[in-house]
Design an enzyme around this catalytic site. Structure first.
Site, short mmCIF file in Angstrom:
data_model
loop_
_atom_site.label_atom_id
_atom_site.label_comp_id
_atom_site.label_asym_id
_atom_site.label_seq_id
_atom_site.Cartn_x
_atom_site.Cartn_y
_atom_site.Cartn_z
CB CYS A 50 25.04 -7.47 -2.40
SG CYS A 50 23.63 -7.43 -3.53
CG HIS A 76 26.48 -9.03 -7.82
ND1 HIS A 76 27.03 -9.51 -6.64
CD2 HIS A 76 25.49 -8.16 -7.44
CE1 HIS A 76 26.41 -8.97 -5.61
NE2 HIS A 76 25.47 -8.15 -6.07
CB CYS A 110 25.12 -0.78 -2.67
SG CYS A 110 24.86 -1.58 -4.28
N GLY A 148 20.98 -4.56 -0.84
CA GLY A 148 19.55 -4.39 -1.02
C GLY A 148 18.84 -3.98 0.26
#
Length: 398
Positions: A94, A354, A384, A386
């Site tokens: 991300c 997203h 955040c 993964g």
């Protein structure tokens, strides 16, 4: 890192964000989205000699299929950049797009380049969340502390909700506010400066005539924000990641398609080409956290980015905190004591979407343009990541 010169953002744009699978980009290739963003960024700096561009760094979370084979280099060639401009695809899930910005800035800051392009792209319509053939190492199941690597993101959000005591009501209220802010920002035209409209071509066969019917339309707004989102409606949704959980499709980020691109330049290049800087790249931090509660990553990354910048948290005027899930967003906001009014004033990923590897570049464009629209000094992008990471980057208006 020994810094020898500053890195400035001189162009920042993005495509609208489409809902994956059923949205307006469902049939649009990710390399085409990237090309659109690249060409639009270049159009913002008409006095820049493209021959001076050193490299293109592009974030992509699942770099395979239609967005494989080093999509950065493919995008550079298809966008018409000189063949001397290289291309490298990077993956921090991300935070891929934000890491692309950081890496481009660092090349300039250490004196290895004067002009760089940073981008991000993702089509979750064409490439599934874990890729077409995911294969996890069996050894991660040998020790309990490693099992979190294999957890789905929704399960990590449930664990964050439990550990940080984030209620279902609080999550749903956060989601409603995200949609409310996004819709209000769209109505005000706040996204206009950062979004490059995209012409979408839909083709379908006429079985009677054998002809291909082509329909064209231009999209200029993110697709995900919904005016009908309400607490009552969200309360009816079932938890999807745990039997007695609180994380639902309604208080989670939307899977999406999109791309963003930024052009960075040294002070020398700014003067040489008559460029107008939008912002200075200030600092970046990435930190690891336990994989099973990956959503708390910004709790570690934000203080580090502030420390590297020599800033206090109160100095940040605008915060783009990626809303992977309402649960983890609230855990970050509450733990760090972030001002809710400064966090995602135009809505976040729950409403806007997203597109994984593109989000960092997209939200950087949002954060940079917001500084100028509201005459602010510092903005931050954080998310955040993964498997247990957090990332944060800080920009200063010039």
């Amino acid at each position: 890192m020994k810094q020898v010169q500053e890195a400035y953002i001189v162009a920042a744009t993005r495509t609208p964000i489409g809902r994956s699978h059923r949205g307006f980009f469902r049939n649009t290739r990710p390399d085409d989205l990237l090309v659109t963003a690249l060409r639009a960024a270049l159009a913002q700096v008409p006095t820049l000699d493209p021959q001076t561009i050193e490299d293109l760094i592009c974030g992509c979370a699942i770099p395979e299929g239609q967005q494989g084979l080093n999509i950065a280099r493919i995008g550079a060639v298809l966008a018409g950049l000189p063949t001397s401009v290289g291309g490298i695809t990077v993956n921090r899930f991300c935070a891929s797009g934000l890491s692309a910005v950081q890496m481009a800035a660092d090349r300039i800051r250490v004196g290895e380049a004067d002009v760089m392009i940073a981008a991000g792209v993702e089509s979750m319509s064409m490439v599934p969340m874990m890729g077409n053939s995911p294969s996890l190492s069996p050894t991660m199941f040998d020790h309990d502390e490693n099992i979190g690597i294999a957890y789905g993101m929704g399960l990590t959000a449930e664990k964050v909700a439990n550990q940080w005591k984030i209620s279902r009501d609080a999550q749903d209220a956060f989601a409603v506010e995200s949609h409310k802010r996004a819709l209000a920002a769209q109505a005000r035209g706040d996204f206009a400066a950062e979004i490059t409209p995209v012409e979408v071509v839909d083709r379908s066969p006429n079985l009677e005539t054998g002809e291909v019917i082509e329909k064209r339309r231009t999209v200029s707004l993110d697709e995900g924000a919904r005016a009908d989102t309400s607490l009552e409606g969200l309360a009816k949704l079932k938890a999807v990641f745990a039997a007695r959980g609180s994380v639902t499709a309604g208080n989670s980020s939307q899977t999406s398609d999109g791309a963003g691109a930024l052009i960075l330049a040294s002070e020398k290049a700014v003067k040489q080409h008559g460029l107008k800087p939008l912002a200075r790249f200030v600092s970046f931090a990435s930190k690891g956290v336990p994989p099973h509660i990956m959503g708390i990553g910004p709790i570690e990354a934000i203080p580090a980015a502030l420390r590297y910048a020599g800033l206090t948290q109160d100095a940040i005027d605008w915060i783009e905190l990626n809303e992977a899930f309402a649960a983890q967003s609230l855990a970050v906001v509450n733990t760090l004591g972030l001002d809710p009014a400064k966090v995602n004033p135009m809505g976040g990923a729950i409403a806007l979407g997203h597109p994984l590897g593109a989000t960092g570049a997209i939200r950087s464009a949002t954060a940079i343009h917001a500084l100028h629209r509201h005459n602010l000094k510092y903005s931050m992008v954080s998310m955040c990541v993964g498997m247990g990471q957090g990332a944060a980057g800080i920009f200063e208006r010039v």
